[in-house]
Design an enzyme around this catalytic site. Structure first.
Site, PDB file in Angstrom:
ATOM      1  CG  ASP A   1      -4.979  -7.627  -2.663  1.00  0.00           C
ATOM      2  OD1 ASP A   1      -4.394  -8.706  -2.887  1.00  0.00           O
ATOM      3  OD2 ASP A   1      -5.112  -7.161  -1.513  1.00  0.00           O
TER       4      ASP A   1
ATOM      5  CG  ASP B   1     -14.885  -6.980  -1.464  1.00  0.00           C
ATOM      6  OD1 ASP B   1     -13.652  -7.053  -1.306  1.00  0.00           O
ATOM      7  OD2 ASP B   1     -15.655  -7.928  -1.230  1.00  0.00           O
TER       8      ASP B   1
ATOM      9  CG  ASN C   1     -17.822 -10.963 -10.117  1.00  0.00           C
ATOM     10  OD1 ASN C   1     -16.660 -10.726 -10.458  1.00  0.00           O
ATOM     11  ND2 ASN C   1     -18.317 -12.183 -10.055  1.00  0.00           N
TER      12      ASN C   1
ATOM     13  CB  CYS D   1      -2.315 -13.904  -1.838  1.00  0.00           C
ATOM     14  SG  CYS D   1      -4.078 -14.145  -2.016  1.00  0.00           S
TER      15      CYS D   1
ATOM     16  CG  PHE E   1     -10.396  -8.404  -6.049  1.00  0.00           C
ATOM     17  CD1 PHE E   1     -11.274  -9.472  -6.100  1.00  0.00           C
ATOM     18  CD2 PHE E   1      -9.779  -7.986  -7.228  1.00  0.00           C
ATOM     19  CE1 PHE E   1     -11.522 -10.140  -7.307  1.00  0.00           C
ATOM     20  CE2 PHE E   1     -10.026  -8.632  -8.434  1.00  0.00           C
ATOM     21  CZ  PHE E   1     -10.889  -9.710  -8.477  1.00  0.00           C
TER      22      PHE E   1
ATOM     23  NE  ARG F   1      -3.582  -2.369   2.481  1.00  0.00           N
ATOM     24  CZ  ARG F   1      -3.527  -3.282   3.443  1.00  0.00           C
ATOM     25  NH1 ARG F   1      -2.757  -3.082   4.508  1.00  0.00           N
ATOM     26  NH2 ARG F   1      -4.235  -4.385   3.368  1.00  0.00           N
TER      27      ARG F   1
END
Ligand code: SAH
Length: 381
Positions: A284, A236, A263, A324, A215, A200
């Site tokens: 993300d 989100d 979405n 991730c 996201f 960030r």
């Protein structure tokens, strides 16, 4: 243990798979002595009678791990975080394998700690770990967030329990200039995505103009970037998350943050059709590849959102894009971005290649501990 298992341990990897365990005399969660093919002592490990990874090494050589070792590893992990002088009151204190405390997570949220014991070994030690954490950090409360699915693989139940002191409904923490109200019991992971703090910060070096935070969860990127940009749209799919973003924006006086429930896959297509352009886009997403079998589908998903995000960028705009999934390594992630750039005909340069924050370090030789990738790309023209 087999010769292959021994070789793996010598190579620095703490996980021993079932196929490399020859015979066992131990109960679930025991700390055991590991013996090699020629009856050589290899070290000591947490034993699990259910997992595909029955052994997680704690020591190498003849000495067997005991409370003194656990205490000293906790002390070192805590001292390391103190040495980082992080500009935040929430961060990771113990990052499992990378702190040589396999399957133990401890996150600090101000005066409160959240722990996760992810195998039989750490689950069994939890009372001792709690006592040591109280002694070493004097927290107001310690919460066990022992609700991740991986505990099923260990035959452990899932529960959220206060282990020490008191843990309020919500806790106030600060990350850089941003204040968050965190629900430690119900938030994702242990409450916040602490591993993105430095990404960030990095994004703030480039973000400008009109920003799309895809996201967004509780608005981690959106809130950090808001003070320096014209406007942030935070998206989100979860209504809960959107309500949190709005509440966090109000708390931080970020009137230019607008959160909406959608979405991201649909939203990117809609925005492209509408001809909207952004100066900064953040992606993300949650882990698309939870296992090796889903890597191909995951890469298709990553490519889809990245390709569309590139098309939404104004020339000179930035794309902060993350993954991730540890099953998608940095090289695969880079190759996917190359595909997305050539298919979208958008020339981008890589400005930074990043990973999870320094309080979540990677243990060399253990690729599983390098799970977060964050590339900062710039649309060249
Ligand atoms: N960027 C956040 C963390 C994101 S976690 C931060 O800095 O804190 C991933 C988020 O993606 C979750 O909040 C989840 O609700 C959301 N999500 C998952 N699938 C989605 C989809 N298809 N569209 C939009 N949001 C989605």
């Amino acid at each position: 243990m087999s010769a292959r298992g021994e070789q793996r341990v010598r190579g620095g990897h703490p996980w021993i798979y079932r196929a490399d365990v020859v015979s066992v005399t131990a109960g679930p969660g025991d700390i055991v002595q590991v013996i090699g093919p020629r009856h050589r002592p290899i070290g000591s490990a947490f034993f699990s009678d259910r997992s595909q990874i029955p052994l997680r090494m704690l020591t190498i050589g003849e000495s067997v791990a005991g409370e003194a070792l656990i205490r000293s590893r906790l002390e070192k992990a805590i001292a390391f975080r103190a040495s980082l002088a992080l500009d935040a009151t929430a961060y990771r204190l113990v990052h499992g394998e990378a702190d040589l405390l396999p399957s133990l997570i401890v996150d600090r949220y101000g005066d409160h700690l959240v722990v996760q014991a992810l195998t039989q070994g750490t689950d069994r030690l939890l009372p001792d770990i709690t006592r040591l954490l109280v002694e070493l950090t004097s927290p107001a409360g310690i919460l066990a967030r022992n609700d991740p699915k991986v505990r099923d693989l260990e035959g452990l139940d899932r529960h959220v329990t206060v282990l020490h002191g008191e843990v309020p409904e919500s806790v106030l923490v600060r990350e850089g200039p941003v204040e968050y109200d965190v629900d430690l019991r119900k938030g994702q992971k242990t409450g916040l995505f602490l591993d993105q703090r430095e990404n960030r910060e990095a994004a703030a070096r480039y973000a400008h103009g009109r920003v799309l935070d895809g996201f967004s969860y509780h608005g981690g990127f959106a809130l950090r970037l808001a003070p320096q940009v014209a406007e942030v749209e935070a998206v989100d799919v979860s209504a809960d998350a959107v309500a949190r973003i709005a509440a966090n924006a109000a708390r931080n006086g970020a009137a230019n943050v607008h959160a909406r429930e959608a979405n991201v896959f649909d939203e990117l297509r809609r925005l492209e059709r509408a001809g909207v352009k952004y100066d900064t886009v953040v992606l993300d997403p949650p882990a698309f590849a939870k296992n090796k079998a889903s890597v191909a589908n995951a890469l298709a998903g990553y490519k889809e959102i990245n390709l569309r995000a590139m098309r939404l960028l104004a020339p000179g705009g930035y794309l902060v894009t993350c993954s991730c999934s540890y099953n998608v390594n940095e090289e695969m992630f880079g190759a996917m971005l190359h595909d997305a750039s050539s298919d979208s005909h958008v020339p981008v340069s890589i400005v930074e290649k990043r990973m999870q924050g320094r309080d979540h370090p990677v243990l060399v030789g253990v690729p599983e501990t390098h799970y977060l990738k964050c590339f900062i790309l710039r649309r060249v023209e």
